[in-house]
Scaffold this motif. Sequence first.
Motif, mmCIF file in Angstrom:
data_model
loop_
_atom_site.group_PDB
_atom_site.id
_atom_site.type_symbol
_atom_site.label_atom_id
_atom_site.label_comp_id
_atom_site.label_asym_id
_atom_site.label_seq_id
_atom_site.Cartn_x
_atom_site.Cartn_y
_atom_site.Cartn_z
ATOM 1 N N ARG A 200 33.482 7.958 32.861
ATOM 2 C CA ARG A 200 34.335 8.753 31.966
ATOM 3 C C ARG A 200 35.527 7.988 31.412
ATOM 4 O O ARG A 200 36.011 8.251 30.313
ATOM 5 C CB ARG A 200 34.865 9.974 32.732
ATOM 6 N N LEU A 201 36.077 7.051 32.198
ATOM 7 C CA LEU A 201 37.340 6.404 31.822
ATOM 8 C C LEU A 201 37.134 4.922 31.547
ATOM 9 O O LEU A 201 37.716 4.057 32.198
ATOM 10 C CB LEU A 201 38.381 6.622 32.931
ATOM 11 N N ARG A 202 36.316 4.637 30.587
ATOM 12 C CA ARG A 202 36.033 3.250 30.240
ATOM 13 C C ARG A 202 37.270 2.611 29.610
ATOM 14 O O ARG A 202 37.999 3.267 28.885
ATOM 15 C CB ARG A 202 34.841 3.186 29.284
ATOM 16 N N GLY A 203 37.500 1.357 29.907
ATOM 17 C CA GLY A 203 38.645 0.676 29.320
ATOM 18 C C GLY A 203 39.929 0.835 30.120
ATOM 19 O O GLY A 203 40.945 0.227 29.812
ATOM 20 N N VAL A 204 39.898 1.684 31.151
ATOM 21 C CA VAL A 204 41.062 1.838 32.027
ATOM 22 C C VAL A 204 40.687 1.267 33.391
ATOM 23 O O VAL A 204 39.569 1.487 33.867
ATOM 24 C CB VAL A 204 41.452 3.322 32.192
ATOM 25 N N GLU A 205 41.595 0.522 34.007
ATOM 26 C CA GLU A 205 41.313 0.002 35.344
ATOM 27 C C GLU A 205 41.473 1.135 36.353
ATOM 28 O O GLU A 205 42.515 1.789 36.392
ATOM 29 C CB GLU A 205 42.283 -1.144 35.673
ATOM 30 N N LEU A 206 40.452 1.361 37.162
ATOM 31 C CA LEU A 206 40.503 2.442 38.143
ATOM 32 C C LEU A 206 40.627 1.853 39.544
ATOM 33 O O LEU A 206 39.836 1.000 39.946
ATOM 34 C CB LEU A 206 39.252 3.312 38.035
ATOM 35 N N THR A 207 41.621 2.310 40.256
ATOM 36 C CA THR A 207 41.971 1.712 41.546
ATOM 37 C C THR A 207 41.744 2.688 42.692
ATOM 38 O O THR A 207 42.127 3.859 42.605
ATOM 39 C CB THR A 207 43.450 1.273 41.512
ATOM 40 N N ALA A 208 41.133 2.176 43.754
ATOM 41 C CA ALA A 208 40.869 2.997 44.939
ATOM 42 C C ALA A 208 41.965 2.769 45.981
ATOM 43 O O ALA A 208 42.289 1.634 46.305
ATOM 44 C CB ALA A 208 39.507 2.627 45.527
ATOM 45 N N HIS A 209 42.501 3.850 46.473
ATOM 46 C CA HIS A 209 43.583 3.785 47.467
ATOM 47 C C HIS A 209 43.195 4.705 48.628
ATOM 48 O O HIS A 209 43.321 5.918 48.547
ATOM 49 C CB HIS A 209 44.889 4.241 46.792
ATOM 50 N N PHE A 210 42.682 4.095 49.686
ATOM 51 C CA PHE A 210 42.197 4.892 50.816
ATOM 52 C C PHE A 210 43.111 4.775 52.026
ATOM 53 O O PHE A 210 43.664 3.712 52.298
ATOM 54 C CB PHE A 210 40.783 4.446 51.218
ATOM 55 N N HIS A 211 43.205 5.880 52.743
ATOM 56 C CA HIS A 211 43.906 5.864 54.032
ATOM 57 C C HIS A 211 42.867 5.886 55.145
ATOM 58 O O HIS A 211 41.783 6.450 54.980
ATOM 59 C CB HIS A 211 44.838 7.072 54.136
ATOM 60 N N ASN A 212 43.228 5.279 56.256
ATOM 61 C CA ASN A 212 42.260 5.158 57.348
ATOM 62 C C ASN A 212 42.436 6.242 58.401
ATOM 63 O O ASN A 212 42.121 6.044 59.569
ATOM 64 C CB ASN A 212 42.398 3.767 57.989
ATOM 65 N N THR A 213 42.919 7.372 57.960
ATOM 66 C CA THR A 213 43.259 8.486 58.842
ATOM 67 C C THR A 213 42.150 8.828 59.836
ATOM 68 O O THR A 213 42.411 9.124 61.002
ATOM 69 C CB THR A 213 43.564 9.736 57.982
#
Length: 310
Positions: A200-213
């Motif tokens: 859906r969001l081509r051209g935008v950098e998509l970043t994953a931010h996970f917590h190890n809860t």
Amino acid sequence: MTRPGSVKIREVGPRDGFQNEPEIIPTAEKIRLIDSLGRAGFTRIEVASFVRPDVIPQLADGVEVLKGIDVPDDVALMVLIPNSKGLDNALRVRELFHEASIFVSASETHNRKNINRTVAETMADDRVMAKRILEEGLTLNAVIATSFGCPYEGKIDLESVLTLAEQFADMGATEIGFGDTTGMANPAYVADFFSAALDRLRGVELTAHFHNTRGQGLANAYAALEVGCSSFESSFGELGGCPVPVGSTGNIATEDLVSMFEEMGVDTGLDLERVIESAREAQAFLGRKLTSHSILAGPVDWTGSLAGHP
Ligand code: ZN
């Protein structure tokens, strides 16, 4: 979608991590640790937040930290901007950083508890801030917290998260981060989520931010990677966390993430030994055992150097 051959990792420990430390870390120590991270090869570090000092006293010295940092020129320093007042303060030292991050929670309840506003009010203010940030020639990043679930509202509808992301893209954000703020994501959902988001969001950098809860941070990172995500955030020493749920652990440990990717043949551009060294320095300073695995085990050793040892 094939697995990316290289990834970018932003170190967020100096903001997301330190923010959750109960004892105030002296400014000089923060600077020393950031400088140490800067020598490990990071090209992106989140270093400060312009939140009100009485709300998060730990980050009250943001300007002093920014002034003291001495890292290579190619390291982009990012600051978190909670509201227009925070942006006013940040722009007074505009020459000291490169990227500004604005945020919202995908959960109405979490957003209200976090910043005492509705999602719509926050997005309206974010739009005003985005314009000012871009006019200053800064890189605009946006973060959507509780993208994968909320401890107050439960499941967060994927469509509503993507709609917020599209609004941020429309504001001019070049990067949008999706935060698993309280560690509710699982690898199967992460794969579905990033497949849809990247489409859906081509051209935008998509970043994953996970917590190890719940110990699933690395599995989630792997799932995101496998569907094409090539941008991640993590925290050295697994610092950080979130007050809800009580006792939750921090972001995924940068050194564990780097170890996994490099062992898979995915280039991170980072010097794992140096990342581990930075985490050990933080551990020594904080005086408690940090929960990262690599801090204890070190990098994988393929030379068989333990041959002959019992
Ligand atoms: Zn985090």
